[in-house]
Design an enzyme around this catalytic site. Sequence first.
Site, PDB file in Angstrom:
ATOM      1  N   HIS A 267     -29.760 -62.983 -76.304  1.00  0.00           N
ATOM      2  CA  HIS A 267     -28.604 -62.274 -75.737  1.00  0.00           C
ATOM      3  C   HIS A 267     -27.583 -63.345 -75.300  1.00  0.00           C
ATOM      4  CE1 HIS A 267     -26.281 -59.227 -73.859  1.00  0.00           C
ATOM      5  NE2 HIS A 267     -27.024 -58.929 -72.805  1.00  0.00           N
ATOM      6  N   HIS A 306     -26.256 -59.030 -85.188  1.00  0.00           N
ATOM      7  CA  HIS A 306     -25.970 -58.259 -83.989  1.00  0.00           C
ATOM      8  C   HIS A 306     -26.588 -56.885 -84.148  1.00  0.00           C
ATOM      9  CE1 HIS A 306     -23.720 -56.444 -80.692  1.00  0.00           C
ATOM     10  NE2 HIS A 306     -23.522 -57.676 -80.280  1.00  0.00           N
ATOM     11  N   ASP A 362     -21.010 -65.467 -80.106  1.00  0.00           N
ATOM     12  CA  ASP A 362     -21.552 -66.726 -79.606  1.00  0.00           C
ATOM     13  C   ASP A 362     -21.522 -67.863 -80.608  1.00  0.00           C
ATOM     14  OD1 ASP A 362     -22.144 -66.047 -77.011  1.00  0.00           O
ATOM     15  OD2 ASP A 362     -23.954 -64.977 -77.623  1.00  0.00           O
TER      16      ASP A 362
HETATM   17  N1  ACO Z   1     -31.016 -65.332 -88.685  1.00  0.00           N
HETATM   18  C1  ACO Z   1     -31.854 -65.003 -89.690  1.00  0.00           C
HETATM   19  N2  ACO Z   1     -32.297 -63.763 -89.912  1.00  0.00           N
HETATM   20  C2  ACO Z   1     -31.918 -62.811 -89.065  1.00  0.00           C
HETATM   21  C3  ACO Z   1     -31.052 -63.071 -87.986  1.00  0.00           C
HETATM   22  C4  ACO Z   1     -30.594 -64.393 -87.813  1.00  0.00           C
HETATM   23  N3  ACO Z   1     -29.774 -64.716 -86.832  1.00  0.00           N
HETATM   24  N4  ACO Z   1     -30.827 -61.931 -87.310  1.00  0.00           N
HETATM   25  C5  ACO Z   1     -31.525 -60.981 -87.934  1.00  0.00           C
HETATM   26  N5  ACO Z   1     -32.184 -61.503 -89.000  1.00  0.00           N
HETATM   27  C6  ACO Z   1     -32.989 -60.780 -89.974  1.00  0.00           C
HETATM   28  C7  ACO Z   1     -34.345 -60.379 -89.423  1.00  0.00           C
HETATM   29  O1  ACO Z   1     -35.317 -61.377 -89.676  1.00  0.00           O
HETATM   30  C8  ACO Z   1     -34.600 -59.100 -90.151  1.00  0.00           C
HETATM   31  O2  ACO Z   1     -34.991 -59.416 -91.459  1.00  0.00           O
HETATM   32  P1  ACO Z   1     -36.167 -58.551 -92.186  1.00  0.00           P
HETATM   33  O3  ACO Z   1     -35.603 -57.174 -92.315  1.00  0.00           O
HETATM   34  O4  ACO Z   1     -36.404 -59.243 -93.465  1.00  0.00           O
HETATM   35  O5  ACO Z   1     -37.335 -58.605 -91.240  1.00  0.00           O
HETATM   36  C9  ACO Z   1     -33.232 -58.448 -90.258  1.00  0.00           C
HETATM   37  O6  ACO Z   1     -32.315 -59.565 -90.252  1.00  0.00           O
HETATM   38  C10 ACO Z   1     -32.908 -57.514 -89.134  1.00  0.00           C
HETATM   39  O7  ACO Z   1     -33.069 -58.210 -87.904  1.00  0.00           O
HETATM   40  P2  ACO Z   1     -33.537 -57.543 -86.560  1.00  0.00           P
HETATM   41  O8  ACO Z   1     -34.202 -58.574 -85.715  1.00  0.00           O
HETATM   42  O9  ACO Z   1     -34.286 -56.278 -86.827  1.00  0.00           O
HETATM   43  O10 ACO Z   1     -32.131 -57.129 -85.936  1.00  0.00           O
HETATM   44  P3  ACO Z   1     -31.883 -56.755 -84.441  1.00  0.00           P
HETATM   45  O11 ACO Z   1     -30.776 -55.782 -84.437  1.00  0.00           O
HETATM   46  O12 ACO Z   1     -33.145 -56.364 -83.749  1.00  0.00           O
HETATM   47  O13 ACO Z   1     -31.461 -58.149 -83.804  1.00  0.00           O
HETATM   48  C11 ACO Z   1     -30.225 -59.925 -82.901  1.00  0.00           C
HETATM   49  C12 ACO Z   1     -30.175 -58.473 -83.397  1.00  0.00           C
HETATM   50  C13 ACO Z   1     -31.279 -60.057 -81.768  1.00  0.00           C
HETATM   51  C14 ACO Z   1     -28.863 -60.284 -82.322  1.00  0.00           C
HETATM   52  C15 ACO Z   1     -30.608 -60.850 -84.077  1.00  0.00           C
HETATM   53  O14 ACO Z   1     -29.646 -60.717 -85.099  1.00  0.00           O
HETATM   54  C16 ACO Z   1     -30.755 -62.309 -83.651  1.00  0.00           C
HETATM   55  O15 ACO Z   1     -31.844 -62.714 -83.209  1.00  0.00           O
HETATM   56  N6  ACO Z   1     -29.678 -63.129 -83.817  1.00  0.00           N
HETATM   57  C17 ACO Z   1     -29.695 -64.496 -83.372  1.00  0.00           C
HETATM   58  C18 ACO Z   1     -29.505 -64.565 -81.874  1.00  0.00           C
HETATM   59  C19 ACO Z   1     -28.081 -64.277 -81.457  1.00  0.00           C
HETATM   60  O16 ACO Z   1     -27.118 -64.803 -82.010  1.00  0.00           O
HETATM   61  N7  ACO Z   1     -27.944 -63.412 -80.422  1.00  0.00           N
HETATM   62  C20 ACO Z   1     -26.626 -63.090 -79.856  1.00  0.00           C
HETATM   63  C21 ACO Z   1     -26.307 -61.637 -80.010  1.00  0.00           C
HETATM   64  S1  ACO Z   1     -24.700 -61.343 -79.433  1.00  0.00           S
HETATM   65  C22 ACO Z   1     -24.857 -61.247 -77.802  1.00  0.00           C
HETATM   66  O17 ACO Z   1     -25.864 -60.967 -77.220  1.00  0.00           O
HETATM   67  C23 ACO Z   1     -23.686 -61.538 -77.056  1.00  0.00           C
END
Ligand code: ACO
Length: 428
Positions: A267, A306, A362
């Site tokens: 987050h 996201h 971010d």
């Molecule tokens: N890098 C690589 N793969 C990713 C990423 C990433 N940053 N984000 C999601 N994925 C992939 C997952 O592995 C998943 O793949 P799969 O279907 O093959 O298993 C798919 O994309 C869906 O991902 P989820 O984790 O189900 O998506 P969710 O909506 O739960 O997660 C989140 C959103 C937590 C923001 C995620 O994208 C992440 O971890 N990003 C990196 C951390 C980040 O930048 N967070 C900031 C968010 S903005 C904020 O809070 C202000």
Amino acid sequence: MPETLTITDNRTGRQYEVPVHDGTIKATDLRQIKVTADEFGMMTYDPAFMNTAACRSRITFIDGDKGILEYRGYPIEQLAEQSDFLETAYLILFGELPTRPQYEAWTKDVMLHTMLHTNLSKLMEGFRHDAHPMGMFISTVGALSTFYPDAKTIFSQESRRLQTLRLIAKVPSIAAYAFRHSIGRPFNLPDNDLSYAGNFLNMLFRMTEPKFTPDPVLERALEVLFILHADHEQNCSTSTMRAIGSSHADPYSSLAGAAAALYGPLHGGANEAVLRMLTEIGSMSNIPGFIKRVKAGEGRLMGFGHRVYKSYDPRAKIIKRMADLVFEVTGKNPLLEMALELERIALEDDYFVSRKLYPNVDFYSGLIYQAMGFPVDMFPVLFAIPRTAGWIAQWEEMLNDPDQKIVRPRQIYIGARTRNYVPKEKRK
Ligand code: ACO
């Protein structure tokens, strides 16, 4: 004709008409669906609230597919271009843009509360020299509840207004004290002649000069970053604020919990994680190998993806443009080239494209913060300052919403059922 959803239960052959409002059904309307009269009734299973609306809100609108973000109906692009943080905070908190007299009174009232009680600064001095500033921030915001016990009267509008002023005014002071503590310098007192962002820069960076003059480009950049981070509807930390507030805890305790939720790397800690990731990658030549590892599931490309935005985060667009202005003053962040290259590769790569993974707010904010002289540890704290406005607005909306009750999700119990206690010596 009222809209309804017809549900047929194959287990019993019975049909149910469930009312539909705003494209949703009430989860409690499903409870009537039972096989036998004595059972609890149908529930929904929704870990992480992927498809559950927990409130009706008038504060922030997001269309994740189209990349739209609006506060109280005003597009984020217009606010970032024309507003300042305190005006945007007023809009988020009270629903309308202030008139000029309202704006002036609000700004004066907030700035009157920037000072911290001396005992709070003593409390902050007690942290270890290498304490993470977000840990200091969370604890000190929580401690505010002991300084302002009147905050417990959460159903008094007058008290809520006072705590709102205190919180919006004091979070930059707490953040600046945390920073000064970590670099071993004395705390700077606020200068209320300066703007909200200008005073924050003063509290962070003033050395021996009697009057600090903030750089206007950096001051404006901070205002814009604050506007972009002020609210984002029902995210993890805001839901935490609402959940804690639903037990009628005071706003300082609730906000400390919300800030704790923001601390996590998925987050508000993501901008810190982006910088660490870029530093670890180290050079352009290591990028292809890094992308390969991400695609193999060995770690994530931080700052990408996201839960709501499935296209380019509109805040990331604004920040990316602003980075150039900041770098003209501070000099280019050497990690920028790597970030641009990562973005270029990711936007062309099927792994990221098919999963709709785009840069989020971010991805670039950390590069700007670092160029402005902030250590990475300070990034989540810089996020928490403006988000305070959103947290309070959402908390107040929750308190005034007759539909709300103490938050209490259900569970599907999958553990062992009734069994007899076995004395220690007889256990295997
Ligand atoms: N890098 C690589 N793969 C990713 C990423 C990433 N940053 N984000 C999601 N994925 C992939 C997952 O592995 C998943 O793949 P799969 O279907 O093959 O298993 C798919 O994309 C869906 O991902 P989820 O984790 O189900 O998506 P969710 O909506 O739960 O997660 C989140 C959103 C937590 C923001 C995620 O994208 C992440 O971890 N990003 C990196 C951390 C980040 O930048 N967070 C900031 C968010 S903005 C904020 O809070 C202000």
